[in-house]
Write an enzyme that holds these catalytic residues in place. Structure first.
Site, PDB file in Angstrom:
ATOM      1  N   SER A 106     -10.685  -1.014   3.525  1.00  0.00           N
ATOM      2  CA  SER A 106      -9.438  -0.643   4.588  1.00  0.00           C
ATOM      3  C   SER A 106      -9.689  -0.088   4.715  1.00  0.00           C
ATOM      4  CB  SER A 106      -8.774  -1.705   4.134  1.00  0.00           C
ATOM      5  OG  SER A 106      -9.543  -2.658   3.779  1.00  0.00           O
ATOM      6  N   GLU A 129      -5.243   4.026   6.626  1.00  0.00           N
ATOM      7  CA  GLU A 129      -4.780   3.623   5.508  1.00  0.00           C
ATOM      8  C   GLU A 129      -5.907   5.035   4.248  1.00  0.00           C
ATOM      9  OE1 GLU A 129      -6.871   0.289   2.830  1.00  0.00           O
ATOM     10  OE2 GLU A 129      -5.407   0.866   1.286  1.00  0.00           O
ATOM     11  N   ARG A 181       0.887  -1.597   0.359  1.00  0.00           N
ATOM     12  CA  ARG A 181      -0.271   0.017   0.053  1.00  0.00           C
ATOM     13  C   ARG A 181       0.932   1.246  -0.340  1.00  0.00           C
ATOM     14  NH1 ARG A 181      -3.221  -4.114  -0.920  1.00  0.00           N
ATOM     15  NH2 ARG A 181      -5.749  -3.274   0.705  1.00  0.00           N
TER      16      ARG A 181
HETATM   17  N1  EPU Z   1     -11.223 -10.788  10.163  1.00  0.00           N
HETATM   18  C1  EPU Z   1     -11.120 -10.992  11.532  1.00  0.00           C
HETATM   19  N2  EPU Z   1     -12.046 -10.329  11.360  1.00  0.00           N
HETATM   20  C2  EPU Z   1     -12.783  -9.255  10.531  1.00  0.00           C
HETATM   21  C3  EPU Z   1     -11.982  -8.722   9.291  1.00  0.00           C
HETATM   22  C4  EPU Z   1     -10.878 -10.060   9.180  1.00  0.00           C
HETATM   23  O1  EPU Z   1     -11.308 -11.530  12.309  1.00  0.00           O
HETATM   24  O2  EPU Z   1     -13.766  -7.953  11.128  1.00  0.00           O
HETATM   25  C5  EPU Z   1      -9.481 -11.986   9.761  1.00  0.00           C
HETATM   26  C6  EPU Z   1     -10.035 -12.815   8.683  1.00  0.00           C
HETATM   27  O3  EPU Z   1     -11.022 -14.209   9.314  1.00  0.00           O
HETATM   28  C7  EPU Z   1      -8.552 -13.307   7.880  1.00  0.00           C
HETATM   29  C8  EPU Z   1      -8.137 -11.944   7.978  1.00  0.00           C
HETATM   30  O4  EPU Z   1      -8.282 -11.311   9.759  1.00  0.00           O
HETATM   31  O5  EPU Z   1      -8.371 -14.282   9.291  1.00  0.00           O
HETATM   32  C9  EPU Z   1      -7.976 -11.189   6.650  1.00  0.00           C
HETATM   33  O6  EPU Z   1      -9.192 -10.439   6.342  1.00  0.00           O
HETATM   34  P1  EPU Z   1      -9.528 -10.644   4.711  1.00  0.00           P
HETATM   35  O7  EPU Z   1      -8.656 -11.637   3.895  1.00  0.00           O
HETATM   36  O8  EPU Z   1     -10.141  -9.796   5.083  1.00  0.00           O
HETATM   37  O9  EPU Z   1      -8.218  -9.223   4.560  1.00  0.00           O
HETATM   38  P2  EPU Z   1      -8.341  -8.136   5.269  1.00  0.00           P
HETATM   39  O10 EPU Z   1      -7.002  -8.300   5.790  1.00  0.00           O
HETATM   40  O11 EPU Z   1      -8.648  -8.069   6.576  1.00  0.00           O
HETATM   41  C10 EPU Z   1      -7.005  -7.188   3.240  1.00  0.00           C
HETATM   42  C11 EPU Z   1      -7.161  -6.227   2.387  1.00  0.00           C
HETATM   43  C12 EPU Z   1      -8.436  -6.297   1.268  1.00  0.00           C
HETATM   44  C13 EPU Z   1      -8.058  -6.609   1.003  1.00  0.00           C
HETATM   45  C14 EPU Z   1      -7.770  -8.502   1.180  1.00  0.00           C
HETATM   46  C15 EPU Z   1      -8.420  -9.203   0.395  1.00  0.00           C
HETATM   47  C16 EPU Z   1      -5.430  -4.384   3.150  1.00  0.00           C
HETATM   48  C17 EPU Z   1      -5.680  -3.073   4.034  1.00  0.00           C
HETATM   49  N3  EPU Z   1      -6.657  -4.416   3.443  1.00  0.00           N
HETATM   50  O12 EPU Z   1      -7.790  -6.797   3.944  1.00  0.00           O
HETATM   51  O13 EPU Z   1      -8.306  -4.756   0.697  1.00  0.00           O
HETATM   52  O14 EPU Z   1      -9.174  -6.465   0.170  1.00  0.00           O
HETATM   53  O15 EPU Z   1      -6.498  -8.149   2.261  1.00  0.00           O
HETATM   54  O16 EPU Z   1      -6.938  -9.125  -0.587  1.00  0.00           O
HETATM   55  O17 EPU Z   1      -4.818  -4.775   3.316  1.00  0.00           O
HETATM   56  C18 EPU Z   1      -9.054  -2.544   0.342  1.00  0.00           C
HETATM   57  O18 EPU Z   1      -8.037  -1.662   0.342  1.00  0.00           O
HETATM   58  O19 EPU Z   1      -9.785  -1.629   0.460  1.00  0.00           O
HETATM   59  C19 EPU Z   1      -9.694  -3.887   0.389  1.00  0.00           C
HETATM   60  C20 EPU Z   1     -10.631  -3.920   0.661  1.00  0.00           C
END
Ligand code: EPU
Length: 342
Positions: free
Chosen positions: A242, A338, A166
């Protein structure tokens, strides 16, 4: 060139914040942007300037007392091609997901995992957007820009952009200095799906699709389904995706947390560093689905803050601060937005 005064920014930020800009200038070509810059220089106009894209990563705290610039450059041209790959130049004002769709329809592959990310092509190169194991930097060959002080054209190679999670040079050292006018992406003709992300492999298994049956269009559809399931549509519920980045912490910090929470999700970064999902920490603090006035934490993904209707930038900021304080208290980790506060 389209110039508006005292312009509502409601249609220019996905949070749906009712801020206004003193001036909004939208340009359709590099020449128009250069004319605007030279005009400012002639009038010794040093008023604040902010370049925006689709407004999917912005939080307006106040009205903007300066000029907001927005690109409407929307041409798509093949620059180089051979049997394996091709380089395509895309105007900064093209809606990101329209470009992903266009590339797949034309048989050019690579961008499938980045389907349905809100925003525009210019911001993809500033923000290094990423999802499901892919990042824009994996496909960016060069970035064409205009210097907002001199109007000169300057190309940045991928290495010069200093991409990281990012992050790019346009967000740090050169913040506010250059406007992206075109991004040159290198795409493939042969489909090599990126299925490294756990959630993606499980979605494929659930649907009973094996790798041989997979096409770029099917992979795009799967990604769209996952996103639509987890993330709110900004047209329905104002949000900026995010809200926080996932913190990259020392391995010892991760080990400390894992002693109390053995199932803490995490991603390996390098031998000394681990990435911990901020959404998981926010959920552990009990914030998922909770509201503070008209600002709330989305019920299906705690990393996303939403505008329940009529929220101001300050309402969202108050929720952000309350969450940061709780995460700090429980995990001794600072989570960083972010989203850009303006
Ligand atoms: N998780 C939770 N609770 C929640 C959300 C997430 O426990 O409410 C846990 C999930 O179970 C999982 C982990 O956190 O084990 C990761 O969750 P997820 O795959 O939803 O991804 P994220 O890390 O929350 C990042 C990006 C997203 C992108 C997803 C998928 C960033 C800041 N965000 O989110 O990007 O879509 O991975 O690759 O890196 C964005 O930047 O706007 C965005 C949506």
């Amino acid at each position: 060139m389209i110039i508006r005064e005292d312009c509502s920014l409601l249609g220019h930020n996905t949070f749906g914040i009712a801020a206004k800009a003193r001036h909004l200038v939208e340009y359709q070509s590099i020449q128009e942007l250069q004319d605007f810059i030279h005009g400012r220089a002639e009038q010794s106009d040093n008023s604040p300037l902010l370049h925006i894209g689709g407004g999917s990563n912005l939080l307006f705290l106040n009205d903007y007392e300066g000029t907001i610039l927005h690109s409407l450059i929307n041409d798509i041209n093949i620059k180089e091609e051979d049997e394996e790959t091709l380089v395509v130049s895309v105007g900064a004002g093209v809606v990101w997901d329209n470009w992903v769709d266009y590339s797949i329809v034309h048989g050019w592959t690579g961008l499938e995992n980045l389907s349905l990310i809100p925003g525009e092509v210019g911001a993809s190169a500033v923000q290094n957007i990423g999802a499901y194991g892919s990042e824009a930097k994996d496909f960016i060959k060069e970035v064409e820009t205009v210097d907002l002080q001199t109007g000169e054209l300057r190309m940045f190679t991928n290495a010069e952009c200093q991409y990281a999670y990012r992050h790019s040079i346009f967000k740090s050292e050169l913040r506010g200095r250059y406007a992206v006018t075109h991004v040159l992406y290198r795409l493939n003709r042969r489909f090599r799906p990126n299925l490294n992300y756990g959630a993606l492999r499980s979605a494929l298994a659930e649907k009973g699709i094996n790798e041989e049956q997979l096409t770029p269009a099917i992979l795009r559809r799967i990604i769209i389904d996952i996103r639509e399931n987890k993330l709110p549509d900004p047209k329905v519920l104002g949000n900026a995706g995010s809200f926080f980045t996932n913190p990259i912490v020392e391995r010892s910090t991760y080990e400390r947390i894992a002693r109390d929470y053995p199932s803490v999700p995490h991603y390996e970064v390098d031998t000394n560093h681990v990435k911990i999902p901020a959404g998981w920490m926010i959920e552990q603090c009990g914030w998922k689905g909770k509201a503070l006035g008209p600002a709330a934490v989305y019920e299906r993904q705690a990393l996303v803050l939403v505008n329940l209707g009529g929220a101001t930038g300050h309402d969202i900021e108050a929720l952000c601060k309350a969450i940061q304080a709780d995460v700090r208290k429980r995990f001794q980790i600072d989570i960083v937005p972010e989203v850009n506060f303006i």
